[in-house]
Design an enzyme around this catalytic site. Sequence first.
Site, PDB file in Angstrom:
ATOM      1  N   GLU A 167       0.819  -1.215   0.000  1.00  0.00           N
ATOM      2  CA  GLU A 167       0.000   0.000   0.000  1.00  0.00           C
ATOM      3  C   GLU A 167       0.851   1.262   0.000  1.00  0.00           C
ATOM      4  O   GLU A 167       1.220   1.768   1.063  1.00  0.00           O
ATOM      5  CB  GLU A 167      -0.930   0.016   1.222  1.00  0.00           C
ATOM      6  CG  GLU A 167      -2.014  -1.030   1.182  1.00  0.00           C
ATOM      7  CD  GLU A 167      -2.946  -0.968   2.391  1.00  0.00           C
ATOM      8  OE1 GLU A 167      -2.699  -0.169   3.314  1.00  0.00           O
ATOM      9  OE2 GLU A 167      -3.925  -1.729   2.402  1.00  0.00           O
ATOM     10  N   GLU A 255      -6.083  -7.505  -0.424  1.00  0.00           N
ATOM     11  CA  GLU A 255      -6.331  -7.362   1.016  1.00  0.00           C
ATOM     12  C   GLU A 255      -7.664  -6.673   1.245  1.00  0.00           C
ATOM     13  O   GLU A 255      -7.963  -5.667   0.613  1.00  0.00           O
ATOM     14  CB  GLU A 255      -5.211  -6.526   1.651  1.00  0.00           C
ATOM     15  CG  GLU A 255      -5.252  -6.546   3.175  1.00  0.00           C
ATOM     16  CD  GLU A 255      -4.238  -5.595   3.812  1.00  0.00           C
ATOM     17  OE1 GLU A 255      -3.029  -5.755   3.562  1.00  0.00           O
ATOM     18  OE2 GLU A 255      -4.681  -4.695   4.552  1.00  0.00           O
TER      19      GLU A 255
HETATM   20  C1  IDC Z   1      -2.335  -3.788  10.546  1.00  0.00           C
HETATM   21  C2  IDC Z   1      -2.458  -4.903  11.534  1.00  0.00           C
HETATM   22  C3  IDC Z   1      -2.071  -4.408  12.902  1.00  0.00           C
HETATM   23  C4  IDC Z   1      -0.676  -3.795  12.835  1.00  0.00           C
HETATM   24  C5  IDC Z   1      -0.638  -2.697  11.768  1.00  0.00           C
HETATM   25  C6  IDC Z   1       0.747  -2.105  11.584  1.00  0.00           C
HETATM   26  O1  IDC Z   1      -3.777  -5.415  11.512  1.00  0.00           O
HETATM   27  O2  IDC Z   1      -2.098  -5.466  13.841  1.00  0.00           O
HETATM   28  O3  IDC Z   1      -0.350  -3.226  14.091  1.00  0.00           O
HETATM   29  O4  IDC Z   1      -1.040  -3.268  10.532  1.00  0.00           O
HETATM   30  O5  IDC Z   1       1.669  -3.046  11.202  1.00  0.00           O
HETATM   31  C7  IDC Z   1      -3.736  -2.259   5.919  1.00  0.00           C
HETATM   32  C8  IDC Z   1      -2.379  -2.827   5.895  1.00  0.00           C
HETATM   33  C9  IDC Z   1      -2.191  -3.841   6.993  1.00  0.00           C
HETATM   34  C10 IDC Z   1      -2.892  -3.398   8.264  1.00  0.00           C
HETATM   35  C11 IDC Z   1      -4.388  -3.383   7.988  1.00  0.00           C
HETATM   36  C12 IDC Z   1      -5.231  -2.986   9.203  1.00  0.00           C
HETATM   37  O6  IDC Z   1      -2.031  -3.384   4.648  1.00  0.00           O
HETATM   38  O7  IDC Z   1      -0.807  -3.995   7.221  1.00  0.00           O
HETATM   39  O8  IDC Z   1      -2.601  -4.325   9.277  1.00  0.00           O
HETATM   40  N1  IDC Z   1      -4.647  -2.469   6.896  1.00  0.00           N
HETATM   41  O9  IDC Z   1      -4.902  -1.700   9.615  1.00  0.00           O
HETATM   42  N2  IDC Z   1      -4.273  -1.470   5.020  1.00  0.00           N
HETATM   43  C13 IDC Z   1      -5.510  -1.105   5.416  1.00  0.00           C
HETATM   44  C14 IDC Z   1      -5.773  -1.740   6.617  1.00  0.00           C
END
Ligand code: IDC
Length: 328
Positions: A167, A255
Site C-alpha cells: 500500500e 487485502e
Molecule cells: C495492521 C495490523 C495491525 C498492525 C498494523 C501495523 O492489523 O495489527 O499493528 O497493521 O503493522 C492495511 C495494511 C495492513 C494493516 C491493515 C489494518 O495493509 O498492514 O494491518 N490495513 O490496519 N491497510 C488497510 C488496513
Amino acid sequence: MKTKIRTYLICLLAVLCTITLECMPVHAAKLPSLKVKGTQLVNAKGKTVRLKGVSTHGLSWYPEYVNQKAFTYMKKNWKINAVRLALYTSEYNGYCTGDAANRKALEQRIDKGVKYATKAGLYVIIDWHILSDGSPKTYEKEAVSFFKKMASKYRKHTNVIYEICNEPNGGTSWTDIKSYAKKVVKAIRSKDKKAVILIGTPNWSQDVDIAAQDPVKGYKNLMYTLHFYAGTHGEYLRQKAQAALDQGLPLFVSEFGISDASGNGALNQAEGSQWMKFLKKNKISAIGWSLSNKEESSALIQSSSKKTSGWKSKDLTPWGKWLVKQFK
Ligand code: IDC
C-alpha cells in the site's frame, strides 16, 4: 552383534531418506498457471479464475500460522484457493529494517509458505508489505534484488504470484509507483516470463482509477491492487474500481476486511455484503486480512484460541466466521 549392525543400517537408511526428501525441490504445483485476459485472471483454457483466500499477518510476528496443517485445512474446510504471505518491509523486524539473521529467517518462512501452499494446492502471493515506509521507492534497491531472488527460486512454480508493493501511501504519486513497478517487473521478468504480478496503487491501494489512466506497458500478466475495509470504504471506492474496470484495468483485491481501515472497530457486514456482490459480479479475486489471533477485529482467530490449524467455529472471530461463510 548382527542385530546391532542391522539396526544401525536401518537407522542410517532412515536418516538418509529423510535428508533426501527434505532437500528435494518441491515439485512445481499441479495448479494451472494463470494469465491475465482483459480485466480478469484466467487459466490456460481462457476460463475465468477467481482466487479467494486469506493473508497472513506480518511473517515476523505471527509465523506460527504458516504451517502445512493450517494451509491444507483451510483449502479443504474453508474452500480457499490462495494464501498471501505478508512480508513487512519496514516496522519492527521488517525485511529492510531488521538484521541479516532476520532477513534469512523471513526468507525461510516464505520458502516454507510456498512449499506448504504448493502441497495444499493453493496459489500463493509473496507480498512486499510496504506500509510505514510510505513509498515503494524507499526500499527500491532491496525490492529489486528480493524479487529477482524469489523469481529465480520459484520460476518453475505455476502457483506463485508476486505482489510488489502492498500500500503506497503518504502522498506517493502514481508516477513514483509506476517508475518503481517498471524496475521490479523487469527484474521479475528477467527470471520468470509469465508469473502474475500485482502492482499497488496510490492512497493505500485505492486510487485504481488513477493507475487506469496510465498503466504499465510492455508486459503481460500485470494486475493492479484494490484494498478496502468495509467499515471505512463504501460506494465511492466501488465507483473508483468501476471506473478503472471500465478503462480495462485488471483488478485484484489482495487485502480486505469489514472492520474499519485501522484493522479494528466495529464490523460493517452490510457494506461487506455490498462489496461481495461487486466482487462476484466483476469476478475479482479477493484475500481477507488476517490469519492471526491478535486482539483486533480484523484478526480471523479469537485471541483466546491458541490453535494454529484445525479451527472450529468457536475459535473464529465474528469476522472469521463471516469470511469463511463467504468462501463456502
Ligand atoms: C495492521 C495490523 C495491525 C498492525 C498494523 C501495523 O492489523 O495489527 O499493528 O497493521 O503493522 C492495511 C495494511 C495492513 C494493516 C491493515 C489494518 O495493509 O498492514 O494491518 N490495513 O490496519 N491497510 C488497510 C488496513
